[in-house]
Design an enzyme around this catalytic site. Structure first.
Site, PDB file in Angstrom:
ATOM      1  CD  GLU A 176      -2.573  -0.165   3.131  1.00 46.41           C
ATOM      2  OE1 GLU A 176      -3.014   0.795   3.769  1.00 46.41           O
ATOM      3  OE2 GLU A 176      -1.399  -0.237   2.726  1.00 46.41           O
ATOM      4  CG  ASP A 177      -4.260  -5.365   3.201  1.00 43.04           C
ATOM      5  OD1 ASP A 177      -3.472  -4.643   2.559  1.00 43.04           O
ATOM      6  OD2 ASP A 177      -4.072  -5.718   4.374  1.00 43.04           O
TER       7      ASP A 177
END
Ligand code: MN
Length: 497
Positions: A85-86
């Site tokens: 996600e990051d």
């Protein structure tokens, strides 16, 4: 405060390794190292809002889980949980490096995403995803709890409004789920960490009250613990531990709300004496000894061993007139019951057990899930004074491969078939539910395993399926297919231009 000691103050990989060494094999620890190096590289240059390197967050998440001596794959997934996600690293790379099991868990976590509040409808939609992810692989939720606990412990760095929202969500949604999963420790952590941000005034008042009550009882209870330890040991009972169990802040607060502030002196279990013995027989023997020494209060003996709580909690509780006539609660259990009470469903992944997706025996769990969901929606509608129909009555059913399909209540095999694929719907010729043939208009229930019987030669749906279908999706696909059928028939009789 009691919970603070369980949250790593200065998360670092070396501490995680020493925790893992207590229960993991050298191979497991090698895996943890590889995973850590990978995650650390991926998050390089990223920082937390609360200051410090981003990697401290996944480490802390893993440390919280290592406390429970949980399976190494879950630890690995915790270390990697924010990578797809990051960062620029993809799920495929994770799978290539660390295999399918770990990647599947991370996929589940990423699918949930970060529940961002952008209006109730989208929020509820996200929650729905959460339940589906949970039904697919409950380990995802276990990691999510640890993730949330650590985020709550550093929530001070966020703007006030955001703080309130995250804390409220943890209190109203995450904690009740943890409770239903029997994860007592995470439930208390989630509640006690959220409480000050949801209701600061009450929090302060409860904290003070609790503190003074605890210090009042401290010396007395130490004395009682000594008396009971000696007594049990003399009778030949093998004691594993005798300790004071302080009621968590938030459950103390709930009790005050039930009993009223004026009855605070009637709350007997602010500290209970917890006795952990070797086996079930010794639990009952210890109960006998306590009752021989001190008279029990009527109606306060609770045998959750022979009748466990719905979330699986096992223990014997009894409240007695103890030394100097003071009222004391005892809780008796064996080591296995103790671990199950603290870790709940996570105890299944203690040490070595492989958490493949939804074991058949846990399909019952889907029924529970629908229940929890109903509870939460009731709470949510209180919170936002909104009736949210489309989330309200969902059921969770399974394909024979164990994939979860969520449908509205009363959905039929026809809905199920169209949700899998239009072709499956159009060629559907019958259905088996839990190995039994059923008619296509039978409503499904949570936990059902649905197997659609397909007839390759079937031309399309029948007209009356529209009545049996409950979802918009199935209805519209049936209509489209029926129309196409007509038009192809029309094509034959109408000459082409
Ligand atoms: Mn996270």
């Amino acid at each position: 405060m009691p919970y603070e000691s369980r949250i790593p103050k200065n998360p670092n990989f070396d501490d995680l390794v020493s925790q893992l060494k207590k229960y993991c094999s050298p191979t497991d620890i090698d895996l943890a190292r590889l995973v850590y190096d990978f995650a650390e590289k991926a998050h390089q240059g990223q920082y937390r809002k609360s200051g410090g390197l981003y990697i401290t967050h996944p480490i802390a998440t893993a440390q919280l889980l290592a406390n429970m001596k949980i399976d190494i794959n879950i630890i690995a997934a915790a270390l990697l949980h924010d990578v797809p996600e990051d960062t620029n690293v993809t799920l495929e790379e994770i799978e290539k490096n660390f295999g399918q099991d770990i990647a599947t868990m991370i996929k589940g976590i990423t699918k949930l995403g970060k529940l961002k509040y952008r209006g109730v409808e989208r929020y509820i939609e996200n929650l729905r995803k959460m339940f589906v992810a949970m039904a697919e692989d409950i380990r995802v939720m276990i990691i999510k709890f640890a993730d949330r606990v650590h985020n709550l412990s550093t929530i001070e760095a966020l703007p006030i409004k955001k703080r309130f929202r995250i804390a409220l969500e943890s209190l109203e949604i995450y904690a009740p789920i943890a409770n239903r999963l029997g994860m007592g420790e995470f439930k208390s952590l989630l509640e006690d960490l959220s409480f000050p941000y949801v209701n600061p005034k009450e929090y302060e008042k409860v904290r003070q009250t609790r503190k003074s009550l605890l210090s009042e009882r401290e010396i007395y209870l130490k004395k009682i613990m000594k008396v009971i330890s000696d007594e049990l040991t003399d009778t030949g009972i093998k004691l594993i531990s005798v300790h004071g169990r302080e009621k968590s802040l938030y459950s103390f607060y709930q009790k005050i709300l039930r009993k009223g502030w004026e009855n605070i002196d009637k709350i007997y279990d602010i500290v209970a004496i917890r006795i952990i013995v070797n086996d079930m027989g010794d639990c009952y023997a210890s109960l006998g000894i306590i009752h021989k020494l001190w008279r029990p209060l009527t109606g306060r003996i609770k045998d959750y061993i022979s009748q466990p709580k719905p979330n699986g909690y096992k223990s014997i509780h009894t409240t007695v007139f103890c030394v100097e006539g003071k009222i004391v609660e005892f809780q008796i259990r064996d080591q296995k019951m103790h671990e199950e009470a603290e870790y709940g469903i996570a105890a299944h992944w203690h040490y070595d057990e492989k958490g493949s997706r939804l074991p058949a025996k846990d399909i019952m769990w889907a029924k529970e899930l629908a229940d929890i969901q109903k509870n939460i929606v009731e709470k949510l509608s209180d919170m936002d004074e909104l009736k949210v129909d489309f989330f309200k009555n969902r059921i969770f059913v399974f394909t024979p491969q164990g994939d979860v399909i969520d449908l509205p209540e009363d959905a039929t095999p026809i809905d199920f078939a169209y949700h899998i694929h239009t072709d499956i719907g159009n060629r559907c010729n019958g259905a088996k539910v839990n190995d039994q043939l059923i008619s296509l208009d039978t409503p499904l229930k949570s936990g059902d395993v649905v197997d659609i019987i397909v007839d390759k030669n079937r031309k399309g749906p029948s007209q009356d399926w529209i009545k049996s279908a409950k979802t918009h999706l199935a209805k519209s696909r049936i209509k489209t297919s029926l129309k196409n059928e007509k038009s192809s028939w029309l094509k034959i009789i109408l000459p082409k231009k």
